[in-house]
Design a protein around this motif. Structure first.
Motif, PDB file in Angstrom:
ATOM      1  N   ARG A 157     -19.997 -44.787  36.181  1.00  0.00           N
ATOM      2  CA  ARG A 157     -20.188 -45.155  37.619  1.00  0.00           C
ATOM      3  C   ARG A 157     -19.133 -44.864  38.640  1.00  0.00           C
ATOM      4  NH1 ARG A 157     -25.825 -49.127  36.795  1.00  0.00           N
ATOM      5  NH2 ARG A 157     -26.750 -47.544  34.803  1.00  0.00           N
ATOM      6  N   GLY A 158     -18.241 -44.242  38.045  1.00  0.00           N
ATOM      7  CA  GLY A 158     -17.361 -44.759  39.419  1.00  0.00           C
ATOM      8  C   GLY A 158     -16.001 -45.318  39.118  1.00  0.00           C
ATOM      9  N   LEU A 159     -15.696 -45.998  38.019  1.00  0.00           N
ATOM     10  CA  LEU A 159     -14.447 -46.429  37.406  1.00  0.00           C
ATOM     11  C   LEU A 159     -13.596 -46.075  37.054  1.00  0.00           C
ATOM     12  CD1 LEU A 159     -13.270 -49.216  37.052  1.00  0.00           C
ATOM     13  CD2 LEU A 159     -13.339 -48.899  34.057  1.00  0.00           C
ATOM     14  N   PRO A 160     -12.582 -45.755  38.492  1.00  0.00           N
ATOM     15  CA  PRO A 160     -10.865 -45.215  38.254  1.00  0.00           C
ATOM     16  C   PRO A 160     -10.526 -45.183  36.476  1.00  0.00           C
ATOM     17  CG  PRO A 160     -11.310 -46.205  40.303  1.00  0.00           C
ATOM     18  CD  PRO A 160     -12.433 -46.517  39.266  1.00  0.00           C
ATOM     19  N   GLU A 161      -9.849 -44.189  36.559  1.00  0.00           N
ATOM     20  CA  GLU A 161      -9.398 -44.228  35.136  1.00  0.00           C
ATOM     21  C   GLU A 161      -7.694 -45.160  35.964  1.00  0.00           C
ATOM     22  OE1 GLU A 161      -7.403 -43.384  31.376  1.00  0.00           O
ATOM     23  OE2 GLU A 161      -9.382 -43.531  32.244  1.00  0.00           O
ATOM     24  N   ARG A 162      -7.211 -44.551  37.483  1.00  0.00           N
ATOM     25  CA  ARG A 162      -6.179 -46.215  37.299  1.00  0.00           C
ATOM     26  C   ARG A 162      -6.653 -47.359  36.658  1.00  0.00           C
ATOM     27  NH1 ARG A 162      -0.943 -45.000  39.767  1.00  0.00           N
ATOM     28  NH2 ARG A 162      -0.165 -47.392  41.180  1.00  0.00           N
ATOM     29  N   GLU A 163      -7.421 -48.227  37.599  1.00  0.00           N
ATOM     30  CA  GLU A 163      -8.673 -48.832  37.204  1.00  0.00           C
ATOM     31  C   GLU A 163      -7.841 -49.640  35.886  1.00  0.00           C
ATOM     32  OE1 GLU A 163      -8.132 -51.029  41.203  1.00  0.00           O
ATOM     33  OE2 GLU A 163      -6.782 -49.955  40.223  1.00  0.00           O
ATOM     34  N   ARG A 164      -9.074 -48.780  35.240  1.00  0.00           N
ATOM     35  CA  ARG A 164      -9.274 -49.242  33.647  1.00  0.00           C
ATOM     36  C   ARG A 164      -7.596 -49.397  33.025  1.00  0.00           C
ATOM     37  NH1 ARG A 164      -9.705 -47.547  28.204  1.00  0.00           N
ATOM     38  NH2 ARG A 164      -8.243 -44.904  29.406  1.00  0.00           N
ATOM     39  N   LEU A 165      -7.269 -48.693  33.822  1.00  0.00           N
ATOM     40  CA  LEU A 165      -5.501 -48.759  32.597  1.00  0.00           C
ATOM     41  C   LEU A 165      -5.051 -50.652  32.746  1.00  0.00           C
ATOM     42  CD1 LEU A 165      -4.185 -45.434  33.155  1.00  0.00           C
ATOM     43  CD2 LEU A 165      -4.913 -46.452  30.945  1.00  0.00           C
ATOM     44  N   ARG A 166      -4.888 -50.125  33.987  1.00  0.00           N
ATOM     45  CA  ARG A 166      -4.597 -51.679  34.820  1.00  0.00           C
ATOM     46  C   ARG A 166      -5.643 -52.947  34.057  1.00  0.00           C
ATOM     47  NH1 ARG A 166      -4.878 -55.074  39.034  1.00  0.00           N
ATOM     48  NH2 ARG A 166      -7.070 -53.751  40.577  1.00  0.00           N
ATOM     49  N   LEU A 167      -6.359 -53.027  34.111  1.00  0.00           N
ATOM     50  CA  LEU A 167      -7.635 -53.539  32.942  1.00  0.00           C
ATOM     51  C   LEU A 167      -6.758 -54.095  32.167  1.00  0.00           C
ATOM     52  CD1 LEU A 167      -9.769 -55.784  32.816  1.00  0.00           C
ATOM     53  CD2 LEU A 167     -11.103 -53.949  32.868  1.00  0.00           C
ATOM     54  N   GLN A 168      -6.753 -52.851  31.426  1.00  0.00           N
ATOM     55  CA  GLN A 168      -6.375 -53.572  29.893  1.00  0.00           C
ATOM     56  C   GLN A 168      -4.898 -53.514  29.871  1.00  0.00           C
ATOM     57  OE1 GLN A 168      -6.912 -49.118  27.197  1.00  0.00           O
ATOM     58  NE2 GLN A 168      -4.436 -49.089  27.800  1.00  0.00           N
ATOM     59  N   ARG A 169      -4.142 -53.448  30.122  1.00  0.00           N
ATOM     60  CA  ARG A 169      -2.871 -54.155  30.206  1.00  0.00           C
ATOM     61  C   ARG A 169      -2.822 -55.669  31.052  1.00  0.00           C
ATOM     62  NH1 ARG A 169      -1.015 -49.313  33.161  1.00  0.00           N
ATOM     63  NH2 ARG A 169      -1.074 -50.434  35.031  1.00  0.00           N
ATOM     64  N   PHE A 170      -4.069 -56.238  31.393  1.00  0.00           N
ATOM     65  CA  PHE A 170      -5.006 -56.952  31.257  1.00  0.00           C
ATOM     66  C   PHE A 170      -4.960 -58.104  30.585  1.00  0.00           C
ATOM     67  CE2 PHE A 170      -7.000 -60.487  33.215  1.00  0.00           C
ATOM     68  CZ  PHE A 170      -5.910 -61.588  33.810  1.00  0.00           C
ATOM     69  N   ILE A 171      -6.075 -57.094  29.453  1.00  0.00           N
ATOM     70  CA  ILE A 171      -6.276 -57.956  28.780  1.00  0.00           C
ATOM     71  C   ILE A 171      -5.985 -57.678  27.365  1.00  0.00           C
ATOM     72  CG2 ILE A 171      -8.432 -58.391  30.600  1.00  0.00           C
ATOM     73  CD1 ILE A 171      -9.973 -56.230  28.230  1.00  0.00           C
ATOM     74  N   SER A 172      -5.373 -56.791  27.077  1.00  0.00           N
ATOM     75  CA  SER A 172      -4.448 -56.476  25.940  1.00  0.00           C
ATOM     76  C   SER A 172      -3.955 -57.771  25.582  1.00  0.00           C
ATOM     77  CB  SER A 172      -3.311 -55.385  25.916  1.00  0.00           C
ATOM     78  OG  SER A 172      -2.436 -55.495  26.947  1.00  0.00           O
ATOM     79  N   GLY A 173      -3.828 -58.287  24.092  1.00  0.00           N
ATOM     80  CA  GLY A 173      -3.291 -59.150  22.946  1.00  0.00           C
ATOM     81  C   GLY A 173      -4.478 -60.397  23.624  1.00  0.00           C
ATOM     82  N   VAL A 174      -5.514 -60.649  24.133  1.00  0.00           N
ATOM     83  CA  VAL A 174      -6.464 -61.423  24.421  1.00  0.00           C
ATOM     84  C   VAL A 174      -7.157 -61.622  23.284  1.00  0.00           C
ATOM     85  CG1 VAL A 174      -7.968 -62.388  25.971  1.00  0.00           C
ATOM     86  CG2 VAL A 174      -6.086 -62.186  27.110  1.00  0.00           C
ATOM     87  N   ARG A 175      -6.782 -62.925  22.769  1.00  0.00           N
ATOM     88  CA  ARG A 175      -7.879 -62.976  21.505  1.00  0.00           C
ATOM     89  C   ARG A 175      -9.250 -63.683  22.123  1.00  0.00           C
ATOM     90  NH1 ARG A 175      -6.019 -68.179  19.177  1.00  0.00           N
ATOM     91  NH2 ARG A 175      -4.925 -68.017  21.477  1.00  0.00           N
ATOM     92  N   VAL A 176     -10.314 -62.783  21.993  1.00  0.00           N
ATOM     93  CA  VAL A 176     -11.649 -63.489  21.920  1.00  0.00           C
ATOM     94  C   VAL A 176     -12.434 -63.263  20.956  1.00  0.00           C
ATOM     95  CG1 VAL A 176     -11.607 -61.706  23.925  1.00  0.00           C
ATOM     96  CG2 VAL A 176     -12.775 -61.150  21.509  1.00  0.00           C
ATOM     97  N   MET A 177     -14.119 -64.262  20.677  1.00  0.00           N
ATOM     98  CA  MET A 177     -14.960 -65.108  19.262  1.00  0.00           C
ATOM     99  C   MET A 177     -15.417 -63.698  20.197  1.00  0.00           C
ATOM    100  SD  MET A 177     -13.433 -67.247  17.979  1.00  0.00           S
ATOM    101  CE  MET A 177     -14.707 -68.315  16.824  1.00  0.00           C
ATOM    102  N   THR A 178     -16.706 -63.298  19.464  1.00  0.00           N
ATOM    103  CA  THR A 178     -17.588 -61.791  19.137  1.00  0.00           C
ATOM    104  C   THR A 178     -19.274 -63.287  19.329  1.00  0.00           C
ATOM    105  OG1 THR A 178     -17.046 -61.086  17.217  1.00  0.00           O
ATOM    106  CG2 THR A 178     -16.231 -60.131  19.294  1.00  0.00           C
ATOM    107  N   ASN A 179     -20.627 -62.397  19.492  1.00  0.00           N
ATOM    108  CA  ASN A 179     -21.114 -63.530  19.415  1.00  0.00           C
ATOM    109  C   ASN A 179     -22.533 -62.112  19.845  1.00  0.00           C
ATOM    110  OD1 ASN A 179     -23.325 -65.314  19.153  1.00  0.00           O
ATOM    111  ND2 ASN A 179     -23.712 -65.652  21.733  1.00  0.00           N
ATOM    112  N   ALA A 180     -23.741 -61.758  18.614  1.00  0.00           N
ATOM    113  CA  ALA A 180     -24.761 -61.253  18.568  1.00  0.00           C
ATOM    114  C   ALA A 180     -25.916 -62.030  18.075  1.00  0.00           C
ATOM    115  CB  ALA A 180     -24.080 -60.166  17.625  1.00  0.00           C
TER     116      ALA A 180
END
Length: 910
Positions: free
Chosen positions: A285-308
């Protein structure tokens, strides 16, 4: 998600989890070696021995953020916590494993408990009962007797096991510290290890309980949400260090930039700041690749809990997962192969396995460390995670506002922090026999306030000399010592004409002309040509066209280009500087349109400070009687400043940049610069010999041809080095000093003094009496401390050379590593203070000597040496994968353009 046949990155089926003993091992985080202190702890290992203290100036007393620490009496046992592994583990995880080992698995062995630095050093007051002083342990994060998730035991997936190998490497008698402080013990590895042990002891309790980096820990007691998925926490720094006759602990406040806890989806939306529609995270739906990579650099290394859903009480897994990267497509577009055969999308997998249709199936997934793909909407960020990347530029102001405290408020926060530190309640501090003497308040130390140098201005000035007061003075009734001439100039405006109109341009020109006349700059062209340009075009073409038009109309090319820029015009600025400094060799001065509009005369006076030196002028010089070391005609002196700047953390394939700045005149007011590119994150300067040779040649040529001196060769070299930690002092002497000696002997044989200037420390000083403070509440400019808290043996001192503006001023720390010139303590201190007053860009003294300040600026401007049309990614967040990092580094080296020859004698960097 963990689950049989669950989705994996790159279309693979789910591999089985590693069995027992197959996981990464503790202690694989790189360390400086046994007993080597962390960078920033005050542990110099080399340097000129102190023969006397300084005595010039007015004697006062100040408070400092130090408290005395008693020295333990009993033996300390040093263990290495290591095991060979191809994996590295974060210090936080290492600490958690050691705590589990000591408190849950083997309390019978580890009583009293040892202290651990999160890397490889462990210390204990008890010798552990290991055969041959070594033992290997298997440790899990979760209780091995409790199932981690439904069906885990049935498929043979026990909790991941980490191996910890403890080996005794040394026994430390703290008596060595007493002898060292008295001057009867050399500064050898036993002393370094003992100091390291004390630091680990005082840090153990808070690092167990709070997020931490090497020397600070952070608590949520005081915090500020700054948006963008980030929150600031107040932290506390502590470092045990040797001083004259005693051990001290340096305590300060610090700031931690943390990821905001809560749903990862919310944090991603905050990062983009474009509303609350989750579909902005959908590539389809239009997320530019450059913005996806920018977000990836920001959250890489973050620890998350998962819930299903429908996992009952086991729905939230016990162990957080680490985000590795983002998927390239949404959950409804990512397919993977099941072990049983067949394919399905990630969205279908969660709907079928957990009866959980995704609410936002088109948005991205995260890939965690084991390769599993998890929809962002099912991830929750664990609280208390430090963001270890570059702070986004738009958040810098928020960080500064949170971190800045006036001196009285900062000292009060430090005192309050003692309650958080709770040394008296720490079992580790007690069992090691340490005692922090904090009841009497912060340490009071002896200080002196140096007299500022007298500054000389032009002979035509109504006030030709001035003595700064509290580190400041003004240009009223003063003309530059050596004013420059503007033969012809042009104005190029990149702001839209409806925002910066003709009358604005005329007002700006009139303001500059008036300011130039006031300070003595000669302007031969009173009516410069003005051009409005569109920033979408090629900047070099615009500037070249303006120059040609000037030559055609006035018969001379401009020697100054003034550019008026809109806000957020970094790319335009870089292109202008490349054109002027590298391509054509013409001085450029950039102004912001907002500041030019209705600007006061003070603004244009400050602009003239820059223009004058860019055109070859000299603003002011120190009076010869104020700095005899610099102006002694029998000992011509060249002062050099050197620095290295490194790429941001996690940026691979980016080079480091080096700079060397030196004076060419006899008054140490006119500086030239050289900038080079070298291997990424290498601190020692490879090309120093070539750079210093160039500086000496330029110095000799200027003194011979311009100043007409009969003895143009330098007899002294004062080399100020910025940016090196105390653990690298020996490298400076072994790698950089020989290069200076070699280049110097090619022409002359001057005597050399090497001084390291540091600002990355937490030492602060606070006035004891209101009448000893400046208007900001800080100690006055010129406050020097070379007793009480300095190194027991070696020549170092703290100098607060600038007047306070906001917050608490940070003094510079000077370490004299080498001194052929046999300068006195008073001489070095007065010399350094005087050099803080010849910074051309302001009428205030600065925090470090001008050549060091200039070297830092030259490094930060290194990107201007690259052609803007070369499409090299020079952003702080730019990176390359490991396979291409070395190749990319060569590209940066090969595309680095040298300075234009016209600029080699000019202060283009002002």
């Amino acid at each position: 998600m963990a689950g049989r046949g669950g989705p994996r990155g790159r279309g693979r089926g789910a591999p089985a989890l590693r069995g027992r003993g197959g996981g990464p091992s503790i202690g694989s985080v790189p360390s400086s070696g046994p007993g080597i202190p962390n960078q920033g702890d005050h542990i110099a290992t080399v340097g000129v021995k102190r023969s006397a203290f300084g005595s010039s100036g007015r004697a006062i007393e100040v408070f400092t953020n130090h408290y005395e620490v008693s020295i333990p009496q009993g033996m300390i046992y040093h263990y290495d916590a290591i095991s060979p592994s191809e994996h590295t583990l974060p210090a936080r995880l290492n600490m958690e494993l050691i705590v589990k080992l000591q408190e849950r698995d083997h309390p019978e062995i580890f009583t009293p408990r040892g202290v651990y630095d999160g890397r490889k050093n462990m210390f204990s007051v008890k010798r552990f009962p290991f055969e041959n002083d070594t033992r290997t342990f298997d440790v899990t994060l979760s209780d091995p007797n409790v199932q981690d998730s439904p069906g885990r035991a049935a498929v043979g997936r026990g909790p991941k096991i980490y191996k910890i190998k403890l080996t005794k490497v040394a026994e430390i008698n703290p008596e060595v510290l007493s002898r060292f402080l008295e001057g009867s013990q050399s500064h050898d590895n036993t002393v370094l290890t003992a100091i390291t042990a004390l630091n680990v002891v005082v840090r153990m309790e808070p690092t167990k309980n709070y997020p931490f980096n090497v020397r600070s820990f952070f608590t949520p007691r005081e915090q500020k949400d700054i948006g963008g998925g980030l929150v600031l926490w107040r932290g506390y720094f502590q470092s045990v260090r040797p001083a004259i006759g005693k051990m001290l602990i340096n305590i300060d406040i610090s700031t931690g930039t943390m990821y905001k806890e809560g749903p990862l989806l919310n944090i991603c939306l905050e990062f983009f700041n474009r509303g609350n529609d989750p579909n902005i995270l959908a590539p389809a739906r239009g997320l530019p690749e450059r913005e996806r990579l920018r977000l990836q650099r920001f959250i890489s290394g973050v620890r998350v809990m998962t819930n299903a859903a429908n996992q009952g009480q086991q729905g939230r897994t016990r162990t957080p997962r680490v985000v590795k990267k983002l998927s390239s497509a949404g959950a409804n577009s990512l397919s993977f192969t099941m072990r049983e055969g067949g394919t399905m999308t990630v969205a279908q997998y969660f709907a079928r396995t957990y009866n959980r249709p995704l609410q936002h199936p088109a948005i991205l997934c995260v890939e965690v460390g084991n390769g599993a793909l998890i929809p962002i909407e099912l991830c929750t960020v664990v609280p208390g995670q430090i963001m270890r990347k570059q702070v986004p530029p738009e958040k810098t102001k928020d960080v500064l506002e949170f971190a800045t405290k006036k001196p009285a408020d900062r000292l009060a926060s430090i005192r309050n922090g003692l309650g958080v530190l709770s040394y008296g309640q720490s079992e580790y501090v007690r069992q090691f026999g340490l005692h922090v003497k904090d009841t009497g308040g912060p340490l009071s130390v002896n200080a002196r306030v140096l007299n500022p140098p007298t500054l000389k201005y032009g002979q035509n000035s109504k006030q030709p000399t001035i003595v700064p007061r509290d580190g400041a003075w003004n240009m009223i009734d003063k003309k530059f010592f050596q004013p420059a001439t503007i033969k012809a100039w042009v104005v190029v405006v990149y702001e839209r004409q409806n925002r910066f109109r003709d009358e604005n341009a005329k007002d700006m020109i009139a303001g500059l002309l008036e300011a130039c006349a006031a300070v003595g700059i000669v302007v031969q062209d009173k009516q410069p040509l003005v051009f409005w340009e569109n920033a979408q075009g090629t900047i070099a073409d615009h500037l070249r066209k303006a120059g040609l038009a000037c030559n055609q109309k006035k018969g001379v090319f401009p020697n100054l280009i003034v550019a008026v820029l809109p806000e957020q015009a970094t790319d335009i600025y870089t292109a202008i500087k490349h054109f002027g400094d590298v391509s054509t060799g013409v001085a450029t001065q950039c102004l912001k349109s907002q500041k030019c509009t209705r600007a006061k005369q003070q603004y244009y006076a400050n602009v003239c400070l820059k223009i004058n030196v860019k055109l070859g002028g000299i603003n002011t010089i120190p009076d010869a009687r104020s700095v005899s070391i610099l102006t002694d005609p029998h000992n011509p002196t060249i002062v050099m400043g050197a620095d290295v700047i490194h790429p941001a953390a996690h940026s691979e394939g980016r080079p480091s940049f080096t700079s060397l700045v030196a004076n060419v005149d006899s008054d140490t007011a006119k500086y030239i610069a050289d900038c080079r590119v070298q291997t990424s994150r290498q601190e020692m300067i490879d090309d120093l010999e070539d750079m210093a040779t160039h500086m000496i040649d330029m110095y000799i040529n200027y003194r011979r041809n311009v100043e007409k001196k009969p003895n143009p060769q330098p007899k002294r070299i004062i080399f100020y080095r910025d940016g090196v930690s105390e653990g690298q002092f020996r490298q400076v002497l072994e790698h950089e000093l020989p290069q200076i000696k070699t280049c110097a002997k090619m022409k002359v044989d001057p005597k050399i003094t090497v001084i390291v200037v540091g600002k990355r420390h937490h030492v602060r000083f606070f006035p004891k009496r209101p009448d000893e403070a400046d208007r900001s509440g800080n100690c006055r400019a010129g406050t020097v401390i070379d007793r009480d808290i300095v190194h027991p043996l070696e020549m170092d001192f703290y100098l607060q050379s600038h007047g306070g503006l906001l917050g608490t001023s940070r003094p510079a720390h000077y370490n004299v590593l080498y001194d052929d010139n046999r300068l006195t303590a008073d001489g070095i201190q007065q010399l350094s203070f005087a050099l803080c007053h010849v910074y051309a860009r302001s009428t205030r003294s600065v925090s470090i000597p001008a050549p060091v300040y200039y070297a830092d600026i030259v490094c930060s401007r290194a990107k201007n040496h690259y052609d803007p049309g070369a499409n090299l990614d020079l952003t702080e967040t730019g990176t390359a994968d490991d396979a291409h990092a070395s190749e990319q580094l060569e590209v940066f080296k090969n595309n680095f353009k040298p300075l234009h020859r016209n600029m080699q004698f000019l202060m283009y960097f002002s």
